[in-house]
Motif scaffolding. Structure first.
Motif, short mmCIF file in Angstrom:
data_model
loop_
_atom_site.label_atom_id
_atom_site.label_comp_id
_atom_site.label_asym_id
_atom_site.label_seq_id
_atom_site.Cartn_x
_atom_site.Cartn_y
_atom_site.Cartn_z
N ARG A 190 -0.14 15.43 -5.47
CA ARG A 190 0.87 15.01 -5.35
C ARG A 190 1.06 13.52 -5.82
N ASP A 191 -0.19 12.86 -5.96
CA ASP A 191 -0.09 11.67 -6.43
C ASP A 191 0.03 11.44 -7.92
N ASN A 192 -0.58 12.37 -8.74
CA ASN A 192 -0.47 12.12 -10.09
C ASN A 192 0.33 13.11 -10.87
N GLN A 207 1.41 3.67 -14.02
CA GLN A 207 2.08 3.49 -12.75
C GLN A 207 2.31 1.92 -12.84
N TRP A 219 -3.40 6.94 -11.32
CA TRP A 219 -2.13 6.96 -10.15
C TRP A 219 -2.63 7.00 -8.92
N LEU A 220 -2.06 6.19 -7.90
CA LEU A 220 -2.43 6.08 -6.38
C LEU A 220 -1.22 5.99 -5.71
N PRO A 221 -1.36 6.58 -4.63
CA PRO A 221 -0.03 6.29 -3.75
C PRO A 221 0.30 4.85 -3.42
N GLY A 222 -0.65 3.88 -3.48
CA GLY A 222 0.09 2.52 -3.09
C GLY A 222 -0.82 1.87 -4.15
N PRO A 229 4.01 0.66 -1.38
CA PRO A 229 4.06 1.88 -1.94
C PRO A 229 4.99 2.25 -2.98
N TRP A 231 6.72 2.45 -6.54
CA TRP A 231 6.25 2.52 -7.80
C TRP A 231 7.26 3.00 -8.86
#
Ligand code: ZN
Length: 324
Positions: A190-192, A207, A219-222, A229, A231
């Protein structure tokens, strides 16, 4: 020239007899847990966790082994049993050694002033194993660290003592044709997912935090800078340079042909990503080498961003322009 170790059940039995014997007894750390060593460790690791500074600082748990290390002058606490075991292995032909892994358990945080003592035991000697490196035995040593009577942590350290596999000389032996497995797929989550969508469209997306505009990769969620959070993305220009690299020789993964260079590419935008450098032999990859993004299709489904080494951008004579 390497030989098969002169192994037998008899050797295995003799090695097993060392299980449970002492490797080091009642040794003391050369320094108590202390703030300067913690600071140096954190700087080397790039670890800025606030738990490791200030009046209530604890030591980073993964520093555990550092408090037991003997330094250049070593420790005198090593037991004769451990030396005997290694000698026995050497004499059986297992003259090479490689550290394979370590495991740690933490019973409580360590704080400046804690005086460490430790005991080590030969926990296990494996059965004879044949690995890509050669045939030999895994030896696991367990070190228990104490402060006073309290167990504060355990450090297990495993080595492989082995007889190097016979190296072929001359042209490689004919090996049966085997279909090469496909290159491993990236793990899309989901994050990437957005990154890999971009790659499918032949775009390298970085990102960007909508709170503080910091760019990030992977890529990271935050946002690691401000915690926001939100982006969006910017498309990489595709230029960059080799920030660092390793040449992969071993172990040989079936889908790859070692040796090959794995590089940490610094994009012109400032973020770094791991990729392959193409267009030059692996031994010509260098730190600072300018590279340009390409998308390479590895098979019918898999496309990956890779980086082609650019011609030296410093021309001879008039009209020269610097690489940077
Ligand atoms: Zn931010």
């Amino acid at each position: 020239m390497a030989h098969e170790p002169r192994v037998s059940d008899e050797l295995g039995r003799r090695l097993k007899a060392y299980e449970g014997r002492t490797a080091a007894v009642s040794a003391a750390g050369k320094d108590p847990v202390n703030a300067p060593m913690i600071r140096h460790w954190c700087e080397a690791m790039g670890d800025t966790n606030p738990a490791y500074t200030g009046p209530d600082a604890i030591a980073p748990p993964t520093m555990l082994q550092a408090w037991t290390m003997g330094g250049l002058s070593g420790h005198t606490a090593r037991s004769s049993a451990y030396d005997e075991l290694l000698t026995l292995l050497d004499e059986s032909g297992c003259t090479s050694v490689v550290a394979t892994d370590c495991e740690q358990e933490y019973a409580r945080p360590l704080r400046p002033g804690d005086e460490i003592t430790f005991d080590a035991v030969i926990e296990s000697v494996s059965d004879r194993k044949t690995t890509k490196l050669g045939t030999g035995y895994f030896v696991t040593t367990r070190m228990d660290l104490h402060v006073g009577p309290d167990l504060v942590g355990t450090h297990r350290f495993r080595i492989l003592k082995y007889a190097p596999a016979h190296r072929r000389e001359g042209p490689p032996r004919e090996e049966p044709e085997r279909e090469k497995p496909p290159r491993p797929r990236p793990v899309v989550n989901r994050d990437n997912a957005g990154f890999w969508e971009g790659v499918r469209e032949r775009r390298l997306l970085i990102q960007r935090c909508t709170g503080c505009s910091t760019l990030r990769h992977p890529w990271l969620p935050g946002c690691a800078t401000c915690g926001h959070p939100g982006w969006d993305t910017v498309e990489a220009s595709g230029t960059g340079q080799v920030h660092s690299y390793v040449v992969m020789h071993h172990p040989p993964f079936p889908a790859f042909d070692p040796p090959y260079a794995v590089a940490l590419i610094e994009l012109t935008e400032g973020v770094r990503m791991i990729s392959n450098v193409i267009g030059v032999p692996y031994e010509e990859v260098r730190i600072g080498m300018p590279v340009r993004l390409e998308f390479k299709a590895y098979d019918e489904e898999l496309v990956l961003p890779v980086f082609r080494a650019e011609e030296e951008r410093v021309a001879v004579g008039g009209g020269s322009r610097a690489a940077r």
